[in-house]
Design a protein around this motif. Structure first.
Motif, PDB file in Angstrom:
ATOM      1  N   GLY A 137      -4.910  -5.965  -6.189  1.00 41.03           N
ATOM      2  CA  GLY A 137      -5.241  -6.379  -7.545  1.00 41.03           C
ATOM      3  C   GLY A 137      -4.147  -5.931  -8.503  1.00 41.03           C
ATOM      4  O   GLY A 137      -3.297  -5.094  -8.172  1.00 41.03           O
ATOM      5  N   ILE A 155      -3.489  -0.810 -12.670  1.00 41.17           N
ATOM      6  CA  ILE A 155      -4.030  -0.352 -11.384  1.00 41.17           C
ATOM      7  C   ILE A 155      -4.201  -1.516 -10.422  1.00 41.17           C
ATOM      8  O   ILE A 155      -4.338  -2.670 -10.828  1.00 41.17           O
ATOM      9  N   CYS A 156      -4.177  -1.181  -9.143  1.00 41.78           N
ATOM     10  CA  CYS A 156      -4.656  -2.122  -8.138  1.00 41.78           C
ATOM     11  C   CYS A 156      -6.169  -1.987  -8.138  1.00 41.78           C
ATOM     12  O   CYS A 156      -6.703  -0.897  -7.905  1.00 41.78           O
ATOM     13  N   ASP A 157      -6.871  -3.055  -8.443  1.00 34.22           N
ATOM     14  CA  ASP A 157      -8.345  -2.966  -8.472  1.00 34.22           C
ATOM     15  C   ASP A 157      -8.971  -3.782  -7.337  1.00 34.22           C
ATOM     16  O   ASP A 157     -10.141  -4.116  -7.400  1.00 34.22           O
ATOM     17  N   HIS A 158      -8.172  -4.064  -6.327  1.00 30.05           N
ATOM     18  CA  HIS A 158      -8.724  -4.658  -5.108  1.00 30.05           C
ATOM     19  C   HIS A 158      -8.589  -3.591  -4.032  1.00 30.05           C
ATOM     20  O   HIS A 158      -7.466  -3.262  -3.615  1.00 30.05           O
ATOM     21  N   PHE A 159      -9.707  -3.046  -3.585  1.00 29.60           N
ATOM     22  CA  PHE A 159      -9.658  -1.888  -2.697  1.00 29.60           C
ATOM     23  C   PHE A 159      -8.785  -2.181  -1.479  1.00 29.60           C
ATOM     24  O   PHE A 159      -9.023  -3.147  -0.756  1.00 29.60           O
ATOM     25  N   CYS A 160      -7.778  -1.334  -1.269  1.00 31.70           N
ATOM     26  CA  CYS A 160      -6.795  -1.643  -0.231  1.00 31.70           C
ATOM     27  C   CYS A 160      -6.602  -0.512   0.766  1.00 31.70           C
ATOM     28  O   CYS A 160      -5.717  -0.585   1.620  1.00 31.70           O
ATOM     29  N   GLY A 161      -7.414   0.517   0.688  1.00 28.86           N
ATOM     30  CA  GLY A 161      -7.304   1.586   1.676  1.00 28.86           C
ATOM     31  C   GLY A 161      -7.486   2.955   1.062  1.00 28.86           C
ATOM     32  O   GLY A 161      -7.815   3.098  -0.116  1.00 28.86           O
ATOM     33  N   ALA A 162      -7.255   3.960   1.901  1.00 29.61           N
ATOM     34  CA  ALA A 162      -7.640   5.323   1.546  1.00 29.61           C
ATOM     35  C   ALA A 162      -7.000   5.830   0.257  1.00 29.61           C
ATOM     36  O   ALA A 162      -7.621   6.554  -0.506  1.00 29.61           O
ATOM     37  N   HIS A 195      -5.936   3.978  -2.217  1.00 31.61           N
ATOM     38  CA  HIS A 195      -6.009   2.905  -3.216  1.00 31.61           C
ATOM     39  C   HIS A 195      -6.096   3.453  -4.640  1.00 31.61           C
ATOM     40  O   HIS A 195      -5.487   2.913  -5.571  1.00 31.61           O
ATOM     41  N   GLY A 196      -6.850   4.522  -4.801  1.00 30.54           N
ATOM     42  CA  GLY A 196      -7.085   5.066  -6.143  1.00 30.54           C
ATOM     43  C   GLY A 196      -5.825   5.547  -6.832  1.00 30.54           C
ATOM     44  O   GLY A 196      -5.824   5.755  -8.047  1.00 30.54           O
ATOM     45  N   ASN A 197      -4.763   5.737  -6.066  1.00 36.68           N
ATOM     46  CA  ASN A 197      -3.509   6.202  -6.671  1.00 36.68           C
ATOM     47  C   ASN A 197      -2.474   5.092  -6.799  1.00 36.68           C
ATOM     48  O   ASN A 197      -1.308   5.358  -7.099  1.00 36.68           O
ATOM     49  N   ARG A 249       0.818  -1.203   0.000  1.00 32.06           N
ATOM     50  CA  ARG A 249       0.000   0.000   0.000  1.00 32.06           C
ATOM     51  C   ARG A 249       0.856   1.258   0.000  1.00 32.06           C
ATOM     52  O   ARG A 249       1.709   1.415   0.888  1.00 32.06           O
TER      53      ARG A 249
END
Lengths: 125, 332
Positions: free
Chosen positions: A73, A106-113, A115-117, A45
């Motif tokens: 992801g 992208i990481c497409d497994h939500f991993c925290g605040a 995550h979108g970056n 992360r």
């Protein structure tokens, strides 16, 4: 009381296990020795390391993806990559890019605040 | 003529006011003559006759979010609540399309954010508020905390002849509906005729809007395959923090603005997504309330036996100008 025969039997069992392990290991090495380049990518992360790799169009590579913390992801539609990297584990995926370009994975497994970056760039030349 | 021969029955019009979306649903042709017969037929088949009503869509309040680009916290959300309460016609429903709260790994803090969201949400003087989760609500714990506060994350209900379907494409952490929910959707829709008016509300887009910004649902095509058997489907979603209109076949998709900060036009930006910088002179710029007026008049050109396509016309009034426009124009 452990007899000499029992000790021999136990030693033989251990030896068998060691041989099996060696054979499995050798098999893995043979797989790595088939001229497929391996690219190591670590997910933690909220970044991939390295954050940019360059691949050659038409050349098969093995991506070894490792998560250092939670599940991540690894998604890139143009390369048909849609992988899940379980927490703390390593997975491998083979890819042969067919289209040149610069792509954002992208990481497409939500991993925290943040995550979108969590992205990395794959350049195909 | 069989009801399935008619493509639509419902008109939805809309206007944006700066903090959300207010939709009105009404028969585009008033129930007269054969058209009246058609509404009666639909009423029998759908279980309820379609009658005019309005509803609001809000999205992406991110209660608990702080720091750049938005220093206003819950102010836009609270402003939206005040505006909805000031509407000349009270909407029947508010649909909240996810990211009610901002995520945190501290369960106590997230619980407090859920409570704060509900405290503000319940100030809305409307008969019913319906929710779906966003990934910031449900992505880290599979939706466990969300369900404690809001109940099931996918469900359906009927309102005045319109079938509403809440879909959850966030709780499995990936942008996905999943086979179990898809099976539920098919079963849920099985009792409806082809002409049934259907409004789907969810968080992420059900189509590939910008996959490298995670603006997609991986099995959205499967959902569309199910929905495409129906003539009158509108999909409302959030997640992208901006207006967007899109069509997949005959299905219309509309995104609502957020109540925290905005993202840029995905078709105009090639770089990684970054929020639009905060404009202190226009603090609510690009945030959204979108409202819809009810007029109940026949659409021009509507012929006597047809039931109108579902459509949405958005008129956008942004920021403070939107508030003034709303106050000047009580019909909006």
């Amino acid at each position: 009381m452990i007899t000499t025969n029992a000790r021999k039997a136990a030693f033989a069992s251990l030896l068998s296990l060691a041989l099996i392990a060696l054979m499995v290991s050798s098999g893995a090495n043979r797989a790595h020795a088939d001229d497929i380049p391996v690219v190591e990518i670590t997910a933690k992360r909220f970044a991939f390391t390295p954050d940019k790799i360059t691949l050659k169009k038409g050349q098969t590579v093995k991506l070894r993806l490792h998560s250092e913390d939670v599940t991540h992801g690894f998604f890139l539609r143009p390369l048909k990559l849609d992988e899940e990297i379980p927490a703390g584990q390593t997975i491998e995926v083979t890819v042969t890019p067919q289209t040149a370009g610069t792509f954002m994975t992208i990481c497409d497994h939500f991993c925290g605040a943040n995550h979108g970056n969590m992205t990395m760039t794959i350049v195909v030349e | 003529m069989k009801p399935s021969d008619r493509r639509s029955f419902l008109k939805i019009t809309g206007a944006s006011l700066g903090i959300g979306v207010l939709y009105s649903a009404y028969p585009a042709a008033l129930a007269q003559g054969r058209v009246g017969d058609m509404f009666s037929i639909l009423g029998r088949q759908n279980g309820e006759k379609v009658t005019p009503f309005s509803f609001v869509q809000l999205s992406d309040a991110h209660v608990g979010f702080n720091g750049p680009p938005d220093p206003l916290g819950t102010k836009a959300f609270e402003h939206a609540v005040d505006m909805i309460n000031a509407l000349p016609r009270r909407p029947d429903l508010v649909l909240f399309t996810g990211d009610l709260t901002h995520d945190t790994e501290d369960k106590d803090v997230h619980t407090q954010r859920m409570r704060q969201f509900l405290e503000i949400s319940k100030r809305m003087n409307v008969p019913a508020i319906k929710y779906v989760p966003g990934e910031h609500d449900a992505g880290l714990d599979g939706g466990a905390l969300y369900r404690e506060f809001f109940g099931e994350s996918h469900y359906s209900f009927d309102h005045r002849g319109v079938h509403f379907i809440a879909l959850d494409n966030v709780s499995c952490a990936k942008p996905e509906i999943g086979s179990e929910q898809l099976a539920w959707l098919k079963k849920d829709l099985a009792r409806f005729p082809k002409t049934a008016p259907i409004v789907v509300f969810t968080h992420r887009p059900l189509f590939d809007l910008r996959p490298d910004w995670e603006w997609f649902t991986s099995d959205g095509d499967d959902v569309m395959n199910v929905l495409s058997a129906y003539d009158n489907v509108t999909v409302l979603y959030g997640h992208i923090h901006r207006d967007d209109e899109h069509e997949t076949g005959h299905i219309h998709h509309y995104a609502a603005r957020s109540l925290i900060f905005a993202f840029p036009d995905p078709t105009a930006v090639t770089a990684p997504k970054k929020p639009i910088p905060f404009d202190k002179d226009h603090p609510f710029k690009n945030l959204g309330i979108r409202t819809v007026n009810v007029n109940g008049k026949s659409a021009p050109g509507a012929h006597s036996v047809a039931i109108e396509d579902v459509e949405l016309t958005a008129r956008e009034f942004r920021g403070i100008n939107g508030v003034h426009q709303l106050l000047r124009n009580p019909d909006v």
